[in-house]
Structures are given as C-alpha cells and as structure tokens.
Scaffold this motif. Sequence first.
Motif, PDB file in Angstrom:
ATOM      1  N   SER A  13     -43.411  12.137  33.474  1.00  0.00           N
ATOM      2  CA  SER A  13     -44.608  11.206  34.053  1.00  0.00           C
ATOM      3  C   SER A  13     -45.841  11.400  33.622  1.00  0.00           C
ATOM      4  O   SER A  13     -46.255  12.572  32.645  1.00  0.00           O
ATOM      5  CB  SER A  13     -44.857  12.508  35.656  1.00  0.00           C
ATOM      6  N   LEU A  18     -49.977   9.611  33.733  1.00  0.00           N
ATOM      7  CA  LEU A  18     -51.319   8.550  34.345  1.00  0.00           C
ATOM      8  C   LEU A  18     -52.136   8.138  32.602  1.00  0.00           C
ATOM      9  O   LEU A  18     -52.469   8.697  32.335  1.00  0.00           O
ATOM     10  CB  LEU A  18     -51.512   9.571  35.254  1.00  0.00           C
ATOM     11  N   TYR A  48     -49.589   4.956  37.031  1.00  0.00           N
ATOM     12  CA  TYR A  48     -48.297   5.478  36.565  1.00  0.00           C
ATOM     13  C   TYR A  48     -47.253   5.406  35.808  1.00  0.00           C
ATOM     14  O   TYR A  48     -46.446   4.033  36.299  1.00  0.00           O
ATOM     15  CB  TYR A  48     -48.424   6.332  37.921  1.00  0.00           C
ATOM     16  N   GLU A  98     -42.879   6.823  34.213  1.00  0.00           N
ATOM     17  CA  GLU A  98     -42.501   7.931  33.653  1.00  0.00           C
ATOM     18  C   GLU A  98     -41.197   7.108  33.619  1.00  0.00           C
ATOM     19  O   GLU A  98     -40.940   6.107  33.471  1.00  0.00           O
ATOM     20  CB  GLU A  98     -42.272   8.441  35.296  1.00  0.00           C
ATOM     21  N   VAL A 118     -56.993  11.320  40.825  1.00  0.00           N
ATOM     22  CA  VAL A 118     -55.969  12.628  40.936  1.00  0.00           C
ATOM     23  C   VAL A 118     -56.068  14.332  40.420  1.00  0.00           C
ATOM     24  O   VAL A 118     -57.231  14.510  40.438  1.00  0.00           O
ATOM     25  CB  VAL A 118     -55.440  12.050  39.408  1.00  0.00           C
ATOM     26  N   TYR A 131     -53.792  10.931  43.461  1.00  0.00           N
ATOM     27  CA  TYR A 131     -52.147  11.079  43.505  1.00  0.00           C
ATOM     28  C   TYR A 131     -52.676  12.923  43.120  1.00  0.00           C
ATOM     29  O   TYR A 131     -53.626  13.557  43.306  1.00  0.00           O
ATOM     30  CB  TYR A 131     -51.795  10.547  41.948  1.00  0.00           C
TER      31      TYR A 131
END
Length: 370
Positions: free
Chosen positions: A252, A254, A265, A267, A287, A355
């Motif tokens: 992950s 950001l 985002y 991944e 975040v 998030y």
Amino acid sequence: MKKKTLLLFLSAVLACSMLSGCGGKEEEAAPVVTDISESNEEPEEDIEEEPEEEPEETREGMYRSELTNEWIDEALKNQRPVAIMVDNEKTALLHYGLTQADIVYEMMNSTANGEITRFMALVKDWDKITRFGSIRSVRPTNFMIAPEYNAVVVHDGGPFYIDPYLKNPWVDHLSGGFARINNGKSREFTEYVSTGEIAKRMSSAGISTEYNDYYPGPHWQFAGESKPVDLSAASDSIDCTLVDLPFGHNGSQLDYDPESNTYLYSEYGMKHTDPENGDKQLAFTNVLIQNATHTQYDQNGYMQFNILEQTGRSGYYITGGKAIPVTWSKGHDMDPTRFYDMEGNLITLNTGKTYIALVSDTRWDELVLE
C-alpha cells in the motif's frame, strides 16, 4: 431719583472691591472642566477588537456530513453508515465502489498469507451503491471500530472468534446473501453489494436505518473550508508527499497530489481505480496511521488488534503534504478513537475523505514518510 439710585450702586461696588482686596492673597480660579469623565477617569487603553467570525454557511436542504464535513442531502442526517468488508487479495481486483466510501480503514487481516490486509469501508449514502466489493469475512477488530460510528457491518461470515461480539447489543450486521456476479473468478470473489440490497436487507432484519441509542455522537472535529488545517505551522511538522505502508503483501502506498490536495492510493504496484465510478483513483484528504499491538489466536493466522483500553499510543496525522506525530486513545467499543497532537490538543481534520491504517508495532519501524 435715577441719579440717586446710580450713585448708591457704584458705592456698593466700590465697597465690595475694597473688601476683597483686604483678604490677602487672591484665590486661584478653578480650572474649567468641560468633560467630567476626562477629569475623573483613567484614560482608556486602545483595545484591539477581535475579528468577527464568519457566519456559518448554510445550504437549503443540505447539511455537513459528520464523516467528511462535505455538503450532503439533509435527508441523510440521521441515517446510519454501513461498514463494508472488502477483500484485498490481488485476485479480488478491481474493487468496485470504493470511491463512494467516506472513510476507509486498512489493516492486517491475518498473520498468514504475507500478513494480507483487508478494507473496511464506511459509506454514509449507501442507497446510491450500485456495486460494491467484492465483500468478504469480518474480524473482531472491525466490531471494535464500527460501533464508534453506530455503523452496520456488512460482511460474509467470519471465524467463530467474532461470536462474542455479535452478542453485544450495540452491534448490528448483515452477513452473506448478497448478489453473486459472474466475473470469471472463483465463488469467493463474486459477492457484491448491489443496488437497493442494503435497504431491503436492513428492513428484513429489523435493523434501524437511523442512529439509535448506541450512537456516541459525531466522531471528528473539522476545520472550516475557508481556514483549512495547515500542519506546516506545527514545530514537529515534516514534509510528507509519500506514505509507504509496511504491508508486504500488497505494498500500500499513498502519493500526495498538490493539484487536488489529496493522497492517491496505490497497491500491488498500480493505481487503485474504481470501474464503477469512472475509473477514479481512490483519494483521501486526511491520512491517519495508528501503531497498535496485536494478538494471534491460532496457527491459522486469525488475530485481532488490541485497540480497546488504550491510551497515548503513537501515530501520525497527514494532510496537505505535511505530517505530524500524534497519539491515539480508545476506551470501549463505542468510544471514538481520539487523536491528539504532541501538545495534547484534539486534532482537527480537513474537509474530505479519510484513510486510516492500523499498523502492527512489529512493523512500525518499516513505515516510510517522506
């Protein structure tokens, strides 16, 4: 007659003048006072007037969401959000509907399979869902977090470790039985929340769509849009345009986009896009990262994060290309997790989506902010 009267008057005046001259030193005339207040009071200090606060904006038929502070339909004011469990194995991609979530949690779902993560997506306006998921099973940690929002958990089953939590009166959930969509994958990756299903299922289960007695109230403190939070003013602020999370299975990440003032985002080495909503990339204004310990239940990797009765654990708040260290605390399941700056002040979020990542203390040193 007139002359006699005049002579008498002049004599009287002369006599008075002589008498006053015999009294020694002449008395000084009293100063003429034109303003009594000036003579009796201290001079006033110049007081700087505080600027008047801007009147709070209102919009007819709308209110500010308690999850994002964005303007949404007033008819939703008392509607409970749902917390949808979303599979995060690579086979489950692409995810549908996640850009409609107001808050997305990501956390390790198992100590097995490379410590794979799973999403819990909170959606306030769930009646607009057309396709969301694919959905998978739930874990105990999720039943510790969802009550903070009085959210109804949407999932497909879970291990027996969740059973004690299902008995709590503040827990409402919908398990399994959602639409199966033929996407060419094995059955475990084919279940999605589809149009109208949540309202229908909640009605059938007798679950209130509105906040109930277990609702703890609004979760967040938001800044006004005219005066957003600027973390650069904090003495412990650092630049943060990249958040590289220590989630080895999916990687992950950001990345800060200054144009939209959001964190985008990604991944599995690719942008996370939503085919149900114009292939938009998942983006967040705020975040939050929590350092948490975890307990493993068995050799199959089932586990929970230890987030109850916690005080002063470390974390980060990130927004606008900057980050500050924070601490977080949480008591009961229904108690909102509170985040504080290093001076002990409750943090203020900017308007927009959030998030939240729970990171195990065993991986905390691998977290990269730069």
